[in-house]
Enzyme design. Structure first.
Site, PDB file in Angstrom:
ATOM      1  N   ASP A 151       0.829  -1.213   0.000  1.00 39.49           N
ATOM      2  CA  ASP A 151       0.000   0.000   0.000  1.00 39.49           C
ATOM      3  C   ASP A 151       0.862   1.262   0.000  1.00 39.49           C
ATOM      4  O   ASP A 151       2.013   1.255   0.425  1.00 39.49           O
ATOM      5  CB  ASP A 151      -0.872   0.052   1.264  1.00 39.49           C
ATOM      6  CG  ASP A 151      -2.027  -0.936   1.234  1.00 39.49           C
ATOM      7  OD1 ASP A 151      -2.085  -1.773   0.322  1.00 39.49           O
ATOM      8  OD2 ASP A 151      -2.872  -0.857   2.156  1.00 39.49           O
ATOM      9  N   ASP A 152       0.252   2.353  -0.440  1.00 40.51           N
ATOM     10  CA  ASP A 152       0.703   3.744  -0.223  1.00 40.51           C
ATOM     11  C   ASP A 152       1.659   4.300  -1.274  1.00 40.51           C
ATOM     12  O   ASP A 152       1.974   5.474  -1.225  1.00 40.51           O
ATOM     13  CB  ASP A 152       1.322   3.963   1.157  1.00 40.51           C
ATOM     14  CG  ASP A 152       0.303   3.862   2.286  1.00 40.51           C
ATOM     15  OD1 ASP A 152      -0.884   3.617   1.993  1.00 40.51           O
ATOM     16  OD2 ASP A 152       0.699   4.022   3.457  1.00 40.51           O
ATOM     17  N   HIS A 195      -5.907   2.457  -3.830  1.00 44.75           N
ATOM     18  CA  HIS A 195      -5.964   2.737  -2.385  1.00 44.75           C
ATOM     19  C   HIS A 195      -6.664   4.082  -2.127  1.00 44.75           C
ATOM     20  O   HIS A 195      -6.634   4.575  -1.008  1.00 44.75           O
ATOM     21  CB  HIS A 195      -4.528   2.776  -1.855  1.00 44.75           C
ATOM     22  CG  HIS A 195      -4.379   2.627  -0.372  1.00 44.75           C
ATOM     23  ND1 HIS A 195      -5.221   1.877   0.415  1.00 44.75           N
ATOM     24  CD2 HIS A 195      -3.447   3.138   0.493  1.00 44.75           C
ATOM     25  CE1 HIS A 195      -4.826   1.934   1.679  1.00 44.75           C
ATOM     26  NE2 HIS A 195      -3.769   2.694   1.751  1.00 44.75           N
ATOM     27  N   HIS A 200      -5.165   9.763   1.278  1.00 44.41           N
ATOM     28  CA  HIS A 200      -5.106   8.785   2.373  1.00 44.41           C
ATOM     29  C   HIS A 200      -5.866   9.346   3.576  1.00 44.41           C
ATOM     30  O   HIS A 200      -5.274   9.795   4.556  1.00 44.41           O
ATOM     31  CB  HIS A 200      -3.654   8.477   2.734  1.00 44.41           C
ATOM     32  CG  HIS A 200      -3.472   7.139   3.369  1.00 44.41           C
ATOM     33  ND1 HIS A 200      -3.704   6.906   4.701  1.00 44.41           N
ATOM     34  CD2 HIS A 200      -3.108   5.948   2.842  1.00 44.41           C
ATOM     35  CE1 HIS A 200      -3.456   5.632   4.955  1.00 44.41           C
ATOM     36  NE2 HIS A 200      -3.102   5.027   3.852  1.00 44.41           N
ATOM     37  N   HIS A 254       3.823  -2.229   3.141  1.00 45.66           N
ATOM     38  CA  HIS A 254       3.852  -0.881   2.577  1.00 45.66           C
ATOM     39  C   HIS A 254       5.157  -0.657   1.810  1.00 45.66           C
ATOM     40  O   HIS A 254       6.232  -0.987   2.332  1.00 45.66           O
ATOM     41  CB  HIS A 254       3.718   0.170   3.689  1.00 45.66           C
ATOM     42  CG  HIS A 254       2.394   0.121   4.393  1.00 45.66           C
ATOM     43  ND1 HIS A 254       2.114  -0.800   5.390  1.00 45.66           N
ATOM     44  CD2 HIS A 254       1.265   0.854   4.221  1.00 45.66           C
ATOM     45  CE1 HIS A 254       0.866  -0.625   5.802  1.00 45.66           C
ATOM     46  NE2 HIS A 254       0.318   0.366   5.111  1.00 45.66           N
TER      47      HIS A 254
END
Ligand SMILES: [Zn+2]
Length: 245
Positions: free
Chosen positions: A53-54, A104, A108, A199
């Site tokens: 993720d990210d 995603h 965020h 991540h």
């Protein structure tokens, strides 16, 4: 036509609270694996889905691409629209390396703090950016922090995205994460057909936390081999399709 939420999604909204917030809710992971296997990304036994993720992040993602290439692994990258917009060529490199591209969101931000129409806007904008940068249409969506609202479920379904969380994580976003701690955490949550959350960027984590994740990958290879688990992206994981309605 009125939109009805799948029962699993509604149950998930009540159950899911994790990610970077608060204490570990390892019990939630166990409950989710049993009660909500689709949401947990439970796939075929003998296979583990590896997800990041990210990103994409020029400070860290290229190192992940190199290590994954050395290990012969393909993974699923849940990209942030804001990162893919800023680093579009790197987003394209992730796709060109054969990895699966997933969404995603654009920002965020917890969906529990956003009105449904703002959640929908975020997903649509994120999808446009990530698809544009990578040339791939994501099939999967994972909300920031793993936090689902009813608006999340509606918006993702309307965009043709399947929401998936995880069944094991590395807790690799903390200041104290080390390669050893990441491997231990993944091992603790590992189950047949599991989906592992890691991540490839520290843009929402402790600065430099990605180094613990990167260092953990070769050791995770040993762990998965010991359990005779093949590694791959969600698209190869055999997650059951959603029930209609
Ligand atoms: Zn995230």
């Amino acid at each position: 036509m009125a939109t009805t939420l799948p029962r699993t999604a509604l149950a998930a909204a009540a159950l899911v609270a994790a990610g970077h917030f608060g204490p570990t809710l390892s019990a939630v992971g166990a409950v989710r694996r049993r009660a909500l296997p689709r949401l947990a990304g439970t796939g075929r036994p003998g296979h583990v889905a590896l997800t990041f993720d990210d990103g994409p992040d020029p400070a860290s993602t290229p190192a992940f691409l190199d290590t994954l290439d050395r290990l012969g692994w393909r993974a699923t990258f849940f990209m942030l629209g804001r990162m893919a917009e800023r680093h579009a060529s790197l987003a394209g490199e992730v796709a060109a390396a054969g990895h699966e591209i997933a969404l995603h969101g654009y920002d965020h931000v917890s969906h529990l703090r956003r009105a449904p129409h703002r959640v929908a806007d975020d997903l649509r904008r994120g999808l446009d950016v990530v698809a544009g940068a990578t040339g791939r249409h994501p099939a999967w969506f994972r909300p920031p922090y793993g936090l689902l609202s009813a608006g999340t479920c509606v918006a993702s379904r309307r965009l043709g995205l399947r929401t998936v969380l995880w069944s094991a994580w590395g807790r690799d976003w903390t200041t104290t994460a080390t390669p050893d701690s990441v491997v231990s955490e993944v091992a603790r949550g590992l189950a047949p057909g599991g989906t592992v959350l890691l991540h490839d960027s520290d843009c929402t984590s402790a600065p430099g936390a990605w180094r613990a994740t990167l260092g953990a990958l070769p050791r995770l290879a040993d762990l998965f081999a010991a359990h005779e688990l093949a590694v791959g992206p969600l698209e190869d994981h055999g997650v059951a399709p959603p029930r209609p309605g």
